[in-house]
Scaffold this motif. Structure first.
Motif, PDB file in Angstrom:
ATOM      1  N   LEU A 176     -12.671 -25.609 -70.514  1.00 28.06           N
ATOM      2  CA  LEU A 176     -12.566 -27.072 -70.513  1.00 28.06           C
ATOM      3  C   LEU A 176     -12.470 -27.628 -71.929  1.00 28.06           C
ATOM      4  O   LEU A 176     -11.713 -28.575 -72.184  1.00 28.06           O
ATOM      5  N   ALA A 177     -13.225 -27.052 -72.857  1.00 35.29           N
ATOM      6  CA  ALA A 177     -13.174 -27.515 -74.250  1.00 35.29           C
ATOM      7  C   ALA A 177     -11.782 -27.278 -74.844  1.00 35.29           C
ATOM      8  O   ALA A 177     -11.249 -28.126 -75.574  1.00 35.29           O
ATOM      9  N   ILE A 178     -11.171 -26.153 -74.509  1.00 35.76           N
ATOM     10  CA  ILE A 178      -9.822 -25.852 -74.989  1.00 35.76           C
ATOM     11  C   ILE A 178      -8.819 -26.837 -74.398  1.00 35.76           C
ATOM     12  O   ILE A 178      -7.952 -27.371 -75.106  1.00 35.76           O
ATOM     13  N   LEU A 179      -8.939 -27.113 -73.101  1.00 32.35           N
ATOM     14  CA  LEU A 179      -8.033 -28.056 -72.452  1.00 32.35           C
ATOM     15  C   LEU A 179      -8.214 -29.468 -73.005  1.00 32.35           C
ATOM     16  O   LEU A 179      -7.230 -30.210 -73.163  1.00 32.35           O
TER      17      LEU A 179
ATOM     18  N   ALA B  37      -7.460 -21.938 -52.287  1.00 30.61           N
ATOM     19  CA  ALA B  37      -8.133 -23.095 -51.694  1.00 30.61           C
ATOM     20  C   ALA B  37      -9.489 -23.331 -52.346  1.00 30.61           C
ATOM     21  O   ALA B  37      -9.878 -24.476 -52.606  1.00 30.61           O
ATOM     22  N   ARG B  38     -10.213 -22.237 -52.644  1.00 28.46           N
ATOM     23  CA  ARG B  38     -11.533 -22.370 -53.251  1.00 28.46           C
ATOM     24  C   ARG B  38     -11.439 -22.780 -54.713  1.00 28.46           C
ATOM     25  O   ARG B  38     -12.240 -23.575 -55.197  1.00 28.46           O
ATOM     26  N   ARG B  39     -10.435 -22.248 -55.440  1.00 30.80           N
ATOM     27  CA  ARG B  39     -10.240 -22.648 -56.842  1.00 30.80           C
ATOM     28  C   ARG B  39      -9.937 -24.138 -56.938  1.00 30.80           C
ATOM     29  O   ARG B  39     -10.388 -24.820 -57.855  1.00 30.80           O
ATOM     30  N   GLU B  40      -9.139 -24.629 -55.986  1.00 28.92           N
ATOM     31  CA  GLU B  40      -8.731 -26.031 -56.027  1.00 28.92           C
ATOM     32  C   GLU B  40      -9.714 -26.940 -55.294  1.00 28.92           C
ATOM     33  O   GLU B  40      -9.514 -28.150 -55.233  1.00 28.92           O
ATOM     34  N   ASP B  41     -10.772 -26.340 -54.733  1.00 25.43           N
ATOM     35  CA  ASP B  41     -11.825 -27.096 -54.037  1.00 25.43           C
ATOM     36  C   ASP B  41     -11.229 -28.030 -52.991  1.00 25.43           C
ATOM     37  O   ASP B  41     -11.532 -29.226 -52.933  1.00 25.43           O
ATOM     38  N   LEU B  42     -10.357 -27.486 -52.136  1.00 25.65           N
ATOM     39  CA  LEU B  42      -9.689 -28.292 -51.118  1.00 25.65           C
ATOM     40  C   LEU B  42     -10.687 -28.849 -50.108  1.00 25.65           C
ATOM     41  O   LEU B  42     -11.698 -28.221 -49.794  1.00 25.65           O
ATOM     42  N   ALA B  43     -10.380 -30.030 -49.611  1.00 24.40           N
ATOM     43  CA  ALA B  43     -11.258 -30.718 -48.656  1.00 24.40           C
ATOM     44  C   ALA B  43     -10.643 -30.675 -47.266  1.00 24.40           C
ATOM     45  O   ALA B  43      -9.487 -30.270 -47.074  1.00 24.40           O
ATOM     46  N   ILE B  44     -11.431 -31.101 -46.269  1.00 22.18           N
ATOM     47  CA  ILE B  44     -10.923 -31.181 -44.894  1.00 22.18           C
ATOM     48  C   ILE B  44      -9.668 -32.053 -44.870  1.00 22.18           C
ATOM     49  O   ILE B  44      -9.649 -33.147 -45.436  1.00 22.18           O
TER      50      ILE B  44
ATOM     51  N   PHE C 176       5.400 -25.433 -78.464  1.00 26.22           N
ATOM     52  CA  PHE C 176       4.308 -25.626 -77.508  1.00 26.22           C
ATOM     53  C   PHE C 176       4.375 -27.029 -76.902  1.00 26.22           C
ATOM     54  O   PHE C 176       4.506 -28.030 -77.603  1.00 26.22           O
ATOM     55  N   SER C 177       4.292 -27.092 -75.572  1.00 29.48           N
ATOM     56  CA  SER C 177       4.300 -28.374 -74.880  1.00 29.48           C
ATOM     57  C   SER C 177       3.536 -28.234 -73.572  1.00 29.48           C
ATOM     58  O   SER C 177       3.956 -27.494 -72.680  1.00 29.48           O
ATOM     59  N   ALA C 178       2.420 -28.932 -73.472  1.00 27.59           N
ATOM     60  CA  ALA C 178       1.586 -28.847 -72.273  1.00 27.59           C
ATOM     61  C   ALA C 178       2.148 -29.745 -71.182  1.00 27.59           C
ATOM     62  O   ALA C 178       2.485 -30.909 -71.433  1.00 27.59           O
ATOM     63  N   ASN C 179       2.251 -29.192 -70.002  1.00 28.65           N
ATOM     64  CA  ASN C 179       2.653 -29.965 -68.833  1.00 28.65           C
ATOM     65  C   ASN C 179       1.441 -30.761 -68.357  1.00 28.65           C
ATOM     66  O   ASN C 179       0.409 -30.190 -68.021  1.00 28.65           O
ATOM     67  N   ARG C 180       1.549 -32.082 -68.330  1.00 25.11           N
ATOM     68  CA  ARG C 180       0.380 -32.925 -68.051  1.00 25.11           C
ATOM     69  C   ARG C 180      -0.170 -32.706 -66.647  1.00 25.11           C
ATOM     70  O   ARG C 180      -1.383 -32.704 -66.444  1.00 25.11           O
TER      71      ARG C 180
ATOM     72  N   GLU D  90      -4.514 -30.214 -63.380  1.00 27.32           N
ATOM     73  CA  GLU D  90      -4.894 -29.286 -62.316  1.00 27.32           C
ATOM     74  C   GLU D  90      -5.843 -28.215 -62.850  1.00 27.32           C
ATOM     75  O   GLU D  90      -6.843 -27.878 -62.205  1.00 27.32           O
ATOM     76  N   LEU D  91      -5.525 -27.682 -64.029  1.00 27.37           N
ATOM     77  CA  LEU D  91      -6.411 -26.685 -64.640  1.00 27.37           C
ATOM     78  C   LEU D  91      -7.781 -27.282 -64.937  1.00 27.37           C
ATOM     79  O   LEU D  91      -8.813 -26.644 -64.698  1.00 27.37           O
ATOM     80  N   ARG D  92      -7.791 -28.500 -65.447  1.00 28.19           N
ATOM     81  CA  ARG D  92      -9.057 -29.173 -65.739  1.00 28.19           C
ATOM     82  C   ARG D  92      -9.904 -29.320 -64.478  1.00 28.19           C
ATOM     83  O   ARG D  92     -11.109 -29.039 -64.479  1.00 28.19           O
ATOM     84  N   ARG D  93      -9.251 -29.752 -63.406  1.00 30.50           N
ATOM     85  CA  ARG D  93      -9.985 -29.978 -62.159  1.00 30.50           C
ATOM     86  C   ARG D  93     -10.573 -28.671 -61.635  1.00 30.50           C
ATOM     87  O   ARG D  93     -11.729 -28.629 -61.214  1.00 30.50           O
ATOM     88  N   ARG D  94      -9.794 -27.594 -61.693  1.00 30.69           N
ATOM     89  CA  ARG D  94     -10.276 -26.313 -61.185  1.00 30.69           C
ATOM     90  C   ARG D  94     -11.392 -25.749 -62.057  1.00 30.69           C
ATOM     91  O   ARG D  94     -12.397 -25.240 -61.551  1.00 30.69           O
ATOM     92  N   GLN D  95     -11.227 -25.849 -63.367  1.00 28.78           N
ATOM     93  CA  GLN D  95     -12.256 -25.323 -64.260  1.00 28.78           C
ATOM     94  C   GLN D  95     -13.529 -26.173 -64.203  1.00 28.78           C
ATOM     95  O   GLN D  95     -14.642 -25.650 -64.315  1.00 28.78           O
ATOM     96  N   ARG D  96     -13.364 -27.467 -63.989  1.00 31.69           N
ATOM     97  CA  ARG D  96     -14.543 -28.339 -63.855  1.00 31.69           C
ATOM     98  C   ARG D  96     -15.323 -27.982 -62.592  1.00 31.69           C
ATOM     99  O   ARG D  96     -16.563 -27.938 -62.603  1.00 31.69           O
ATOM    100  N   PHE D  97     -14.601 -27.713 -61.511  1.00 31.14           N
ATOM    101  CA  PHE D  97     -15.268 -27.308 -60.268  1.00 31.14           C
ATOM    102  C   PHE D  97     -16.039 -26.007 -60.468  1.00 31.14           C
ATOM    103  O   PHE D  97     -17.187 -25.875 -60.033  1.00 31.14           O
TER     104      PHE D  97
END
Length: 308
Positions: A268-271, A27-34, A185-189, A194-201
């Protein structure tokens, strides 16, 4: 005198405690809201367990005021995940099963031989055979313990020295960038965003409130997801195994670790490079990232200094 919160927590089994901790970490990694939903089936899949301990953990979080339950719709966040630091803290003071941690600590400190018997371990740790086997089975699944004929167990090579820690980083620096450059190699969009959002947080503010165990798990998720995108099962399996072995060392040092904002910025730079389909740059950034971590951590040799 113990608080009601401590008493309730004490009633949880080690598995239920671990699941509760991982729900809080997720929940904290994904910065979940109320109001954000916590689906039992999805949580069980992400944590790698059945829905039963997830249900117990969610009900426990209801008693702590973190989650609320609607009989018809399920479980939802009762407050923002970034505001539950005080509730989460006790679950990370001991980041795992105490018996598991004690055996790991003794092995890392070279206080256990390569081969040992269940009877010896039961006497040494004063536990029942069923409790011991539960932990030994987990260690076997993680790849650092192997069952011998009869009741004997043998430890496999683990990261138990500075040299072994450096070898693990050199191995990762060789295979992880190779995975990015793989023709399959194929990135799932969806996963990438989701990874970007968590790492940005984490980079913006999460690193200030998330503890070292949570940051390690977020780091593992990042590396294992990219390895999975390689389309090479052996690369993905190897990265997962390395993370499991690193977890022993990282958890042992959890309280001494300081959060690193720059790690999330490098992620984030890698993503970003992957999102731009510049895989050559992504692989180079990933190699530099792992090499930087190797220089920073391996040279801090106190990581293998036994605790009092």
């Amino acid at each position: 005198m113990r608080s009601s919160e401590d008493t309730t927590a004490a009633a949880l089994t080690p598995l239920q405690t671990r699941v509760t901790r991982e729900i809080l970490a997720l929940a904290r990694r994904e910065d979940l809201a109320i109001g954000d939903r916590l689906a039992e089936s999805i949580l069980a899949e992400k944590i790698g367990t059945s829905r039963t301990p997830v249900n117990v953990a969610l009900h426990h979080l209801v008693t702590l005021g973190v989650v609320y339950h609607d009989a018809n719709r399920g479980f939802f966040m009762a407050k923002p995940a970034r505001d539950v630091t005080d509730v989460a803290a006790p679950f990370f003071e001991e980041p795992d099963d105490p018996l598991y941690l004690k055996i790991a600590e003794d092995r890392l400190a070279h206080r256990l031989p390569d081969v040992l018997s269940e009877a010896d371990l039961m006497r040494q740790y004063e536990v029942s055979r069923s409790e011991l086997r539960r932990v030994l089975s987990r260690m076997q699944e993680e790849g650092w313990l192997e069952r011998q004929v009869g009741h004997g167990w043998q430890f496999m090579p683990i990261i138990d020295s500075v040299d072994a820690y450096e070898e693990s980083y050199l191995f990762r620096a060789a295979i992880e960038p190779t995975g990015v450059m793989s023709p399959t190699f194929s990135a799932n969009r969806v996963e990438l965003e989701e990874l970007r959002r968590r790492q940005r947080f984490i980079a913006e503010s999460g690193y200030l409130s998330m503890n070292s165990v949570e940051l390690f798990e977020a780091n593992s998720e990042f590396h294992e997801t990219i390895a999975k995108w390689s389309g090479n099962r052996f690369i993905a399996q190897s990265v997962r195994r390395m993370d499991r072995l690193r977890r022993l060392v990282e958890y042992r040092q959890a309280r001494a670790r300081k959060p690193r904002q720059e790690q999330a910025l490098e992620h984030l730079a890698i993503l970003d490079a992957i999102a731009q389909h510049d895989l050559l740059r992504a692989a180079a950034l990933l190699r530099d990232h792992i090499e930087g971590a190797r220089r920073a951590k391996v040279h801090a040799q106190e990581i293998f200094t036994p605790h009092a």
